[in-house]
Design a protein around this motif. Structure first.
Motif, PDB file in Angstrom:
ATOM      1  N   HIS A  41       5.402  11.612   2.183  1.00  0.00           N
ATOM      2  CA  HIS A  41       5.522  10.773   3.382  1.00  0.00           C
ATOM      3  C   HIS A  41       4.355  10.943   4.345  1.00  0.00           C
ATOM      4  CE1 HIS A  41       7.361   8.659   6.761  1.00  0.00           C
ATOM      5  NE2 HIS A  41       7.064   9.711   7.509  1.00  0.00           N
ATOM      6  N   GLN A  42       4.029  12.190   4.709  1.00  0.00           N
ATOM      7  CA  GLN A  42       2.965  12.419   5.683  1.00  0.00           C
ATOM      8  C   GLN A  42       1.607  11.995   5.140  1.00  0.00           C
ATOM      9  OE1 GLN A  42       3.566  13.368   8.940  1.00  0.00           O
ATOM     10  NE2 GLN A  42       1.448  12.663   9.142  1.00  0.00           N
ATOM     11  N   GLU A  43       1.388  12.202   3.849  1.00  0.00           N
ATOM     12  CA  GLU A  43       0.129  11.775   3.227  1.00  0.00           C
ATOM     13  C   GLU A  43      -0.012  10.262   3.302  1.00  0.00           C
ATOM     14  OE1 GLU A  43      -1.146  14.449  -0.427  1.00  0.00           O
ATOM     15  OE2 GLU A  43       0.976  13.949  -0.582  1.00  0.00           O
ATOM     16  N   ILE A  44       1.065   9.565   3.003  1.00  0.00           N
ATOM     17  CA  ILE A  44       1.050   8.098   3.055  1.00  0.00           C
ATOM     18  C   ILE A  44       0.769   7.631   4.479  1.00  0.00           C
ATOM     19  CG2 ILE A  44       2.474   6.017   2.798  1.00  0.00           C
ATOM     20  CD1 ILE A  44       3.939   7.484   0.513  1.00  0.00           C
ATOM     21  N   PHE A  45       1.412   8.268   5.437  1.00  0.00           N
ATOM     22  CA  PHE A  45       1.198   7.934   6.840  1.00  0.00           C
ATOM     23  C   PHE A  45      -0.269   8.112   7.218  1.00  0.00           C
ATOM     24  CE2 PHE A  45       0.940   8.654  11.335  1.00  0.00           C
ATOM     25  CZ  PHE A  45       1.930   7.850  11.912  1.00  0.00           C
ATOM     26  N   ASP A  46      -0.831   9.256   6.877  1.00  0.00           N
ATOM     27  CA  ASP A  46      -2.212   9.564   7.264  1.00  0.00           C
ATOM     28  C   ASP A  46      -3.217   8.623   6.601  1.00  0.00           C
ATOM     29  OD1 ASP A  46      -1.252  11.635   8.790  1.00  0.00           O
ATOM     30  OD2 ASP A  46      -1.664  13.181   7.286  1.00  0.00           O
ATOM     31  N   ILE A  47      -3.003   8.299   5.336  1.00  0.00           N
ATOM     32  CA  ILE A  47      -3.922   7.414   4.615  1.00  0.00           C
ATOM     33  C   ILE A  47      -3.890   6.012   5.212  1.00  0.00           C
ATOM     34  CG2 ILE A  47      -4.339   6.248   2.403  1.00  0.00           C
ATOM     35  CD1 ILE A  47      -3.393   8.870   1.040  1.00  0.00           C
ATOM     36  N   ARG A  48      -2.703   5.516   5.442  1.00  0.00           N
ATOM     37  CA  ARG A  48      -2.607   4.161   6.023  1.00  0.00           C
ATOM     38  C   ARG A  48      -3.118   4.137   7.462  1.00  0.00           C
ATOM     39  NH1 ARG A  48       3.147   1.541   4.077  1.00  0.00           N
ATOM     40  NH2 ARG A  48       3.978   3.349   5.210  1.00  0.00           N
ATOM     41  N   GLU A  49      -2.931   5.229   8.181  1.00  0.00           N
ATOM     42  CA  GLU A  49      -3.457   5.308   9.549  1.00  0.00           C
ATOM     43  C   GLU A  49      -4.968   5.102   9.546  1.00  0.00           C
ATOM     44  OE1 GLU A  49      -3.296   6.620  13.830  1.00  0.00           O
ATOM     45  OE2 GLU A  49      -1.884   5.702  12.430  1.00  0.00           O
ATOM     46  N   GLU A  50      -5.673   5.819   8.668  1.00  0.00           N
ATOM     47  CA  GLU A  50      -7.116   5.718   8.593  1.00  0.00           C
ATOM     48  C   GLU A  50      -7.555   4.340   8.097  1.00  0.00           C
ATOM     49  OE1 GLU A  50      -9.379   7.801   9.784  1.00  0.00           O
ATOM     50  OE2 GLU A  50      -7.634   8.881  10.561  1.00  0.00           O
ATOM     51  N   GLU A  51      -6.824   3.791   7.148  1.00  0.00           N
ATOM     52  CA  GLU A  51      -7.197   2.489   6.589  1.00  0.00           C
ATOM     53  C   GLU A  51      -6.990   1.358   7.591  1.00  0.00           C
ATOM     54  OE1 GLU A  51      -6.451   3.456   1.837  1.00  0.00           O
ATOM     55  OE2 GLU A  51      -5.043   2.169   2.911  1.00  0.00           O
ATOM     56  N   VAL A  52      -5.947   1.466   8.411  1.00  0.00           N
ATOM     57  CA  VAL A  52      -5.735   0.449   9.447  1.00  0.00           C
ATOM     58  C   VAL A  52      -6.804   0.575  10.525  1.00  0.00           C
ATOM     59  CG1 VAL A  52      -4.184  -0.379  11.266  1.00  0.00           C
ATOM     60  CG2 VAL A  52      -3.252   0.231   9.025  1.00  0.00           C
ATOM     61  N   LYS A  53      -7.127   1.798  10.911  1.00  0.00           N
ATOM     62  CA  LYS A  53      -8.152   2.004  11.935  1.00  0.00           C
ATOM     63  C   LYS A  53      -9.520   1.492  11.488  1.00  0.00           C
ATOM     64  CE  LYS A  53      -6.274   5.996  14.429  1.00  0.00           C
ATOM     65  NZ  LYS A  53      -6.450   7.450  14.731  1.00  0.00           N
ATOM     66  N   SER A  54      -9.814   1.656  10.200  1.00  0.00           N
ATOM     67  CA  SER A  54     -11.113   1.225   9.683  1.00  0.00           C
ATOM     68  C   SER A  54     -11.161  -0.270   9.394  1.00  0.00           C
ATOM     69  CB  SER A  54     -11.441   1.992   8.402  1.00  0.00           C
ATOM     70  OG  SER A  54     -10.578   1.592   7.339  1.00  0.00           O
ATOM     71  N   GLY A  55     -10.011  -0.919   9.409  1.00  0.00           N
ATOM     72  CA  GLY A  55      -9.962  -2.347   9.106  1.00  0.00           C
ATOM     73  C   GLY A  55      -9.759  -2.642   7.633  1.00  0.00           C
ATOM     74  N   GLN A  56      -9.684  -1.595   6.829  1.00  0.00           N
ATOM     75  CA  GLN A  56      -9.474  -1.787   5.389  1.00  0.00           C
ATOM     76  C   GLN A  56      -8.084  -2.339   5.098  1.00  0.00           C
ATOM     77  OE1 GLN A  56     -10.203   1.764   3.073  1.00  0.00           O
ATOM     78  NE2 GLN A  56      -9.178   0.939   1.259  1.00  0.00           N
ATOM     79  N   LEU A  57      -7.110  -1.914   5.901  1.00  0.00           N
ATOM     80  CA  LEU A  57      -5.731  -2.378   5.750  1.00  0.00           C
ATOM     81  C   LEU A  57      -5.346  -3.157   7.002  1.00  0.00           C
ATOM     82  CD1 LEU A  57      -3.081  -2.304   4.099  1.00  0.00           C
ATOM     83  CD2 LEU A  57      -2.531  -0.143   5.253  1.00  0.00           C
ATOM     84  N   LYS A  58      -4.911  -4.385   6.818  1.00  0.00           N
ATOM     85  CA  LYS A  58      -4.591  -5.258   7.946  1.00  0.00           C
ATOM     86  C   LYS A  58      -3.120  -5.161   8.332  1.00  0.00           C
ATOM     87  CE  LYS A  58      -8.766  -7.068   7.985  1.00  0.00           C
ATOM     88  NZ  LYS A  58      -9.705  -6.764   9.093  1.00  0.00           N
ATOM     89  N   MET A  59      -2.875  -5.086   9.640  1.00  0.00           N
ATOM     90  CA  MET A  59      -1.521  -5.155  10.174  1.00  0.00           C
ATOM     91  C   MET A  59      -1.504  -6.113  11.344  1.00  0.00           C
ATOM     92  SD  MET A  59       0.297  -1.418  10.095  1.00  0.00           S
ATOM     93  CE  MET A  59       1.884  -2.176  10.468  1.00  0.00           C
ATOM     94  N   ARG A  85       0.835  -1.199   0.000  1.00  0.00           N
ATOM     95  CA  ARG A  85       0.000   0.000   0.000  1.00  0.00           C
ATOM     96  C   ARG A  85       0.874   1.255   0.000  1.00  0.00           C
ATOM     97  NH1 ARG A  85      -3.853   2.735  -2.027  1.00  0.00           N
ATOM     98  NH2 ARG A  85      -5.259   3.832  -0.596  1.00  0.00           N
ATOM     99  N   GLY A  86       1.938   1.208   0.745  1.00  0.00           N
ATOM    100  CA  GLY A  86       2.859   2.332   0.775  1.00  0.00           C
ATOM    101  C   GLY A  86       3.504   2.571  -0.578  1.00  0.00           C
ATOM    102  N   ARG A  87       3.901   1.491  -1.240  1.00  0.00           N
ATOM    103  CA  ARG A  87       4.514   1.630  -2.575  1.00  0.00           C
ATOM    104  C   ARG A  87       3.516   2.193  -3.577  1.00  0.00           C
ATOM    105  NH1 ARG A  87       6.731  -3.544  -1.117  1.00  0.00           N
ATOM    106  NH2 ARG A  87       5.221  -4.641  -2.427  1.00  0.00           N
ATOM    107  N   ALA A  88       2.262   1.733  -3.488  1.00  0.00           N
ATOM    108  CA  ALA A  88       1.227   2.199  -4.417  1.00  0.00           C
ATOM    109  C   ALA A  88       0.953   3.686  -4.226  1.00  0.00           C
ATOM    110  CB  ALA A  88      -0.058   1.392  -4.217  1.00  0.00           C
ATOM    111  N   LEU A  89       0.858   4.119  -2.973  1.00  0.00           N
ATOM    112  CA  LEU A  89       0.597   5.522  -2.696  1.00  0.00           C
ATOM    113  C   LEU A  89       1.773   6.406  -3.130  1.00  0.00           C
ATOM    114  CD1 LEU A  89      -1.068   5.171   0.822  1.00  0.00           C
ATOM    115  CD2 LEU A  89      -2.199   5.894  -1.298  1.00  0.00           C
ATOM    116  N   LYS A  90       2.970   5.894  -2.936  1.00  0.00           N
ATOM    117  CA  LYS A  90       4.146   6.643  -3.380  1.00  0.00           C
ATOM    118  C   LYS A  90       4.162   6.782  -4.895  1.00  0.00           C
ATOM    119  CE  LYS A  90       9.161   6.898  -2.801  1.00  0.00           C
ATOM    120  NZ  LYS A  90      10.370   6.254  -2.212  1.00  0.00           N
TER     121      LYS A  90
END
Length: 226
Positions: free
Chosen positions: A132-150, A121-126
């Motif tokens: 950097h900060q945009e990628i951080f914020d997008i993944r933060e929201e996606e992990v919180k929502s369950g869309q992105l698994k960690m 996901r990070g590579r795709a956003l890049k």
């Protein structure tokens, strides 16, 4: 008689001063030791070659992985032609990201396969041009929502250095060292007992606490830089 004595005293003082000056300047003469060191470095580095093929990219990237797991790791990354590809298929739990040959220095990473959605996901956003900060914020929201698994407790091993030469016999990159990361999403100093800055060289600490990217950092000893 006084003239003779005075002359002898002045002569003795002159000799003494000259001797003192030589002793003072001697430690500054380092030409000979430096020559010896340079010769030793030349002998040690005779196998060092540029990383100039896909095979070399794979071999050096695998140095980021635990030695016992290197034979079965999947290797991905930019090839010498500049395309992001699978450089080698693998069968175990590790994915290795090879050094980008177009960037200065050397940096390869080995991470648990459960981290691939996060990394991809990070590579795709890049690739979309996100910073950097945009990628951080997008993944933060996606992990919180369950869309992105960690997954908690997954590891990342980073093998990095300033040089881009490697030993053709061992595949080690000149001057490269390892740094370790253990991802602990949303962990904090309070929940782990770890400080938010290293207490000393090589001591673990928690970075990005309270976020999706919270992780335990273990860096090389300072002596490794000498």
């Amino acid at each position: 008689m006084k003239s003779i004595i005075t002359t002898l005293v002045l002569t003795a003082l002159f000799v003494s001063c000259n001797s003192s000056d030589k002793n003072t300047s001697t430690p500054d003469v380092t030409t000979e030791p430096e020559t010896v060191v340079e010769g030793a470095l030349t002998d040690t580095n005779k196998n060092l070659k540029p990383i100039d093929s896909d095979a070399a990219l794979i071999a050096t990237a695998l140095m980021a992985a635990p030695e016992a797991s290197r034979a079965d790791c999947k290797v991905i990354g930019y090839n010498m032609a500049g395309d992001f590809v699978t450089l080698r298929e693998g069968t175990n739990e590790f994915i290795v990201l090879a050094d980008d040959p177009k960037k200065d220095g050397f940096s390869a990473a080995c991470y648990h396969k459960d981290l691939e959605p996060f990394m991809a996901r990070g590579r795709a956003l890049k690739a979309e041009g996100k910073k950097h900060q945009e990628i951080f914020d997008i993944r933060e929201e996606e992990v919180k929502s369950g869309q992105l698994k960690m997954t908690t407790g997954t590891t990342l091993h980073i093998y990095y250095g300033k040089e881009t030469l490697y030993d053709t016999e061992t595949s080690k990159v000149a001057g490269a060292k390892l740094r370790y990361v253990v991802y602990m999403p949303f962990a904090t100093a309070e929940s782990t007992g770890l400080p938010e800055a290293p207490a000393a060289s090589n001591h673990p600490w928690i970075m990005n606490p309270g976020t999706h990217r919270a992780h335990i950092m273990i860096s090389p000893l300072a002596e490794a830089d000498k």
